[in-house]
Motif scaffolding. Structure first.
Motif, short mmCIF file in Angstrom:
data_model
loop_
_atom_site.label_atom_id
_atom_site.label_comp_id
_atom_site.label_asym_id
_atom_site.label_seq_id
_atom_site.Cartn_x
_atom_site.Cartn_y
_atom_site.Cartn_z
N THR A 8 -2.54 7.14 1.76
CA THR A 8 -3.47 6.01 1.92
C THR A 8 -4.89 6.56 2.06
O THR A 8 -5.09 7.77 2.17
N SER A 53 -7.04 2.23 -7.00
CA SER A 53 -5.86 1.40 -6.75
C SER A 53 -5.99 0.09 -7.51
O SER A 53 -7.06 -0.23 -8.03
N SER A 57 -5.42 -5.05 -4.69
CA SER A 57 -5.12 -4.44 -3.39
C SER A 57 -6.38 -4.30 -2.54
O SER A 57 -7.49 -4.38 -3.04
N TYR A 61 -4.53 -0.03 0.74
CA TYR A 61 -3.47 0.24 -0.22
C TYR A 61 -2.73 1.52 0.16
O TYR A 61 -3.34 2.55 0.43
N ASP A 97 -0.35 -4.57 -0.91
CA ASP A 97 -0.97 -3.31 -0.50
C ASP A 97 0.05 -2.18 -0.37
O ASP A 97 -0.32 -1.05 -0.03
#
Length: 128
Positions: A8, A53, A57, A61, A97
């Motif tokens: 992440t 991403s 999202s 995400y 997400d």
């Protein structure tokens, strides 16, 4: 005996990183019925400019890649995906997400204690 990597963006978890890792672990226990003491979860955080991403999202995400022994049923996988969404909602993640990717590995291709996992009594069922 899965091996789990969480990826992440950095910054948004703050001091809740350990809690987030525990939530992913709890989803693994709930979803694919591994023993609670079977723990191998790693969190990798990336700078904002190191990730692109989907447009749908948020900045939260998260990709969760799980390497696990081949043999789980589609029902167990559904439980796992649902448990991830439910448990990670506490961190402000929406279902869009979260991406979960499973890498299924035959037991003979996983080394433990110097042996193939196919030659070791695991102490839990894989075909759940």
């Amino acid at each position: 005996m899965p091996s789990t990597r969480i990826e992440t963006r950095s910054g948004w978890l703050g001091a809740r990183r350990g809690e987030f890792i525990e939530a992913v672990q709890a989803a693994l226990v709930e979803g694919i019925l591994i023993p609670a003491q079977d723990r191998c979860v790693r969190l990798h955080e990336f700078e904002l400019d190191a990730v692109i991403s989907p447009a749908t999202s948020s900045e939260r995400y998260t990709v969760i890649e799980i390497s696990l022994f081949t043999g789980r049923s589609i029902e167990a996988k559904r439980r796992l995906y649902a448990a991830m969404v439910t448990r990670l909602a506490a961190f402000g993640l929406e279902p869009h997400d979260i991406k979960v990717i499973l890498h299924e590995v035959p037991r003979e291709n996983w080394g433990l204690r110097g042996k193939p996992a196919s030659e070791i009594e695991l102490g839990f069922k894989v075909d759940v």
